[in-house]
Design an enzyme around this catalytic site. Structure first.
Site, short mmCIF file in Angstrom:
data_model
loop_
_atom_site.label_atom_id
_atom_site.label_comp_id
_atom_site.label_asym_id
_atom_site.label_seq_id
_atom_site.Cartn_x
_atom_site.Cartn_y
_atom_site.Cartn_z
N ARG A 196 -24.81 -14.94 8.84
CA ARG A 196 -23.83 -14.48 9.83
C ARG A 196 -23.46 -13.01 9.65
O ARG A 196 -22.93 -12.38 10.57
CB ARG A 196 -22.58 -15.35 9.75
N HIS B 173 -21.96 -10.20 12.49
CA HIS B 173 -20.66 -9.58 12.31
C HIS B 173 -20.77 -8.10 11.97
O HIS B 173 -19.84 -7.34 12.20
CB HIS B 173 -19.86 -10.32 11.23
N VAL C 255 -20.44 -4.49 15.40
CA VAL C 255 -19.37 -3.52 15.14
C VAL C 255 -20.00 -2.22 14.62
O VAL C 255 -20.48 -2.17 13.50
CB VAL C 255 -18.36 -4.06 14.11
N SER D 234 -21.28 -1.60 7.57
CA SER D 234 -19.84 -1.30 7.52
C SER D 234 -19.06 -2.54 7.11
O SER D 234 -18.02 -2.45 6.46
CB SER D 234 -19.35 -0.78 8.87
N ASN E 275 -13.27 -12.44 10.54
CA ASN E 275 -13.93 -12.46 9.24
C ASN E 275 -13.08 -13.06 8.12
O ASN E 275 -13.60 -13.73 7.23
CB ASN E 275 -14.32 -11.03 8.84
N HIS F 120 -25.69 -21.44 14.53
CA HIS F 120 -24.79 -22.50 14.07
C HIS F 120 -25.56 -23.78 13.74
O HIS F 120 -24.94 -24.82 13.47
CB HIS F 120 -23.72 -22.78 15.12
#
Length: 321
Positions: A56, A60, A64, A70, A88, A187
Site C-alpha cells: 500500500r 499512499h 501525494v 515523501s 495513514n 485489497h
C-alpha cells in the site's frame, strides 16, 4: 477539490516519468532487485500481513507529490510529514521492512538506490510473493527533500468513499475507471480496522441502519467482529483469502461481501460493476489490468529537487554524515 489542488495534480501528471527505465540499476547495483525481494521474502515468513502493508505504500506515496518516498519521512520540528495523515495514521505499518531493504542495499551499493524505488520494487514483490503477477518495474526515481501531511489529507480517499468520488479522483491522475477498479484489487491481501466500517454497519448515509448492500450473513459476521463497543483498531480480512493475491476480492464484491464501503460500492455503481464482474470471472484479465495500473501509478512524478537518501526516514542533511 480546490482549483489549487487540481492544478497541483495536473503538475504531477505533466512531470512525466520519461527517465524511468527497467534495469536501471543493472550497471551500478546489479543485485538491487534481488536484495529487495529477499527482504520481502523474509518479511513474509515473519509476518504475512506486512506484505500487504508495504504494497500500500506505493498508493499512499505516489498519490501525494508523486512517487518520491515523501511518505517515509519522519516528522521534524519544522515539518509535519505524511505518516500521521488521516489516511495513514493507525493504518499504514511495516515501515521497518523498507528500513531493512535500505540497510541491505546500503551495505552493498551505498548511496545508489533511492527509497522511492524501494517502494516500487517492494510493492511489486508483495504481489508476486503472495500469488499475484510479477512484472518488470521502471526505476530511477529520486527521494523528496520534504513531505506534507496537508497534501496527503487533501488527496487520499477515505474507506467511506463511493465509486463516483474514486472515479473522479483517479481521473485527475490520468487513471481510467478500469485502472481504478483493478488497483482496488490490492485489497485482495491484508486487513482493515473496524474504525473504517462502523458507519457502514450502524449508520449508513445517516439512516441509523447498516448498508443494505451487505449480504445478511456477512453482516452478522461483521457485527460480531465490530460491535458498537469494540476497540476500533480490531481488524478484519479484506477478502476471504486475505493472504493470497487472487481475484477472490471481486468474487466477494459480487456476493455482497466487500469489507469497506469503497470496495462494495464498485459493484453497486453501474460504471464500475462490469469491471468487477469481469475480474471476478477471469483472474488473468484482472492480473493484466492490475499490472498496467501499477505501472501507470509508478510513473506519477512532480518536477522537484531530490536525492538518494541514506536513511529513508530523514533527508541526508539531517542524517549522519
Amino acid at each position: 477539490m480546490s482549483p489549487l489542488l487540481f492544478i497541483f495534480l495536473l503538475h504531477i501528471i505533466t512531470g512525466a516519468a520519461t527517465h524511468l527505465q527497467t534495469g536501471y540499476y543493472s550497471g551500478v547495483c546489479p543485485k538491487a532487485e534481488y536484495i529487495v525481494r529477499d527482504v520481502m521474502r523474509r518479511a513474509l515468513m515473519r509476518e504475512p500481513r506486512s506484505l500487504a502493508s508495504v504494497m500500500r505504500f506505493q498508493f499512499h506515496d505516489c498519490f501525494v507529490n508523486g512517487c518520491d518516498a515523501s511518505l517515509l519521512l519522519d516528522d521534524t520540528p519544522t515539518m509535519l510529514g505524511e505518516k500521521l495523515a488521516l489516511s495513514n495514521i493507525n493504518s499504514l505499518r511495516s515501515y521497518e521492512v523498507v528500513d531493512e531493504a535500505k540497510e541491505a542495499l546500503e551495505n552493498v551499493c551505498p548511496g545508489v538506490v533511492s527509497c522511492a524505488d524501494i517502494i516500487i520494487m517492494a510493492s511489486r514483490d508483495a504481489v508476486a510473493l503472495t500469488g499475484g503477477p510479477d512484472w518488470e518495474v521502471k526505476l530511477g526515481r529520486l527521494d523528496s527533500l520534504t513531505a506534507s501531511q496537508e497534501a496527503s489529507d487533501n488527496v487520499m480517499p477515505s474507506p467511506r468513499s463511493n465509486a463516483t468520488f474514486l472515479i473522479d479522483l483517479f481521473s485527475k491522475f490520468n487513471l481510467s475507471v478500469k485502472d481504478m477498479v483493478a488497483l482496488s484489487g490490492s485489497h485482495s491481501i491484508g486487513k482493515a480496522r473496524c474504525f473504517s466500517i462502523m458507519i457502514r454497519l450502524y449508520n449508513q448515509s445517516g439512516t441509523g441502519r447498516p448498508d443494505p448492500a451487505i449480504e445478511p450473513k456477512f453482516r452478522e459476521k461483521l457485527d460480531k467482529l465490530c460491535p458498537l463497543n469494540v476497540d476500533q483498531n480490531v481488524t478484519g480480512d479484506l477478502d476471504a483469502t486475505s493472504v493470497l493475491f487472487d481475484n477472490q476480492y471481486f468474487k466477494d464484491l459480487v456476493s455482497g461481501r466487500g469489507f469497506l464501503n469503497s470496495d462494495q460500492t464498485l459493484y453497486t455503481f453501474p460504471q464500475t460493476r462490469g469491471f468487477v464482474r469481469q475480474f471476478s470471472i477471469d483472474q488473468g484479465t484482472f492480473f493484466k489490468a492490475f499490472v498496467e495500473g501499477m505501472i501507470k501509478l509508478g510513473d506519477l512524478q512532480i518536477q522537484q529537487p531530490g536525492e538518494v537518501r541514506r536513511n529513508c526516514r530523514v533527508v541526508n542533511a539531517l542524517g549522519k554524515p
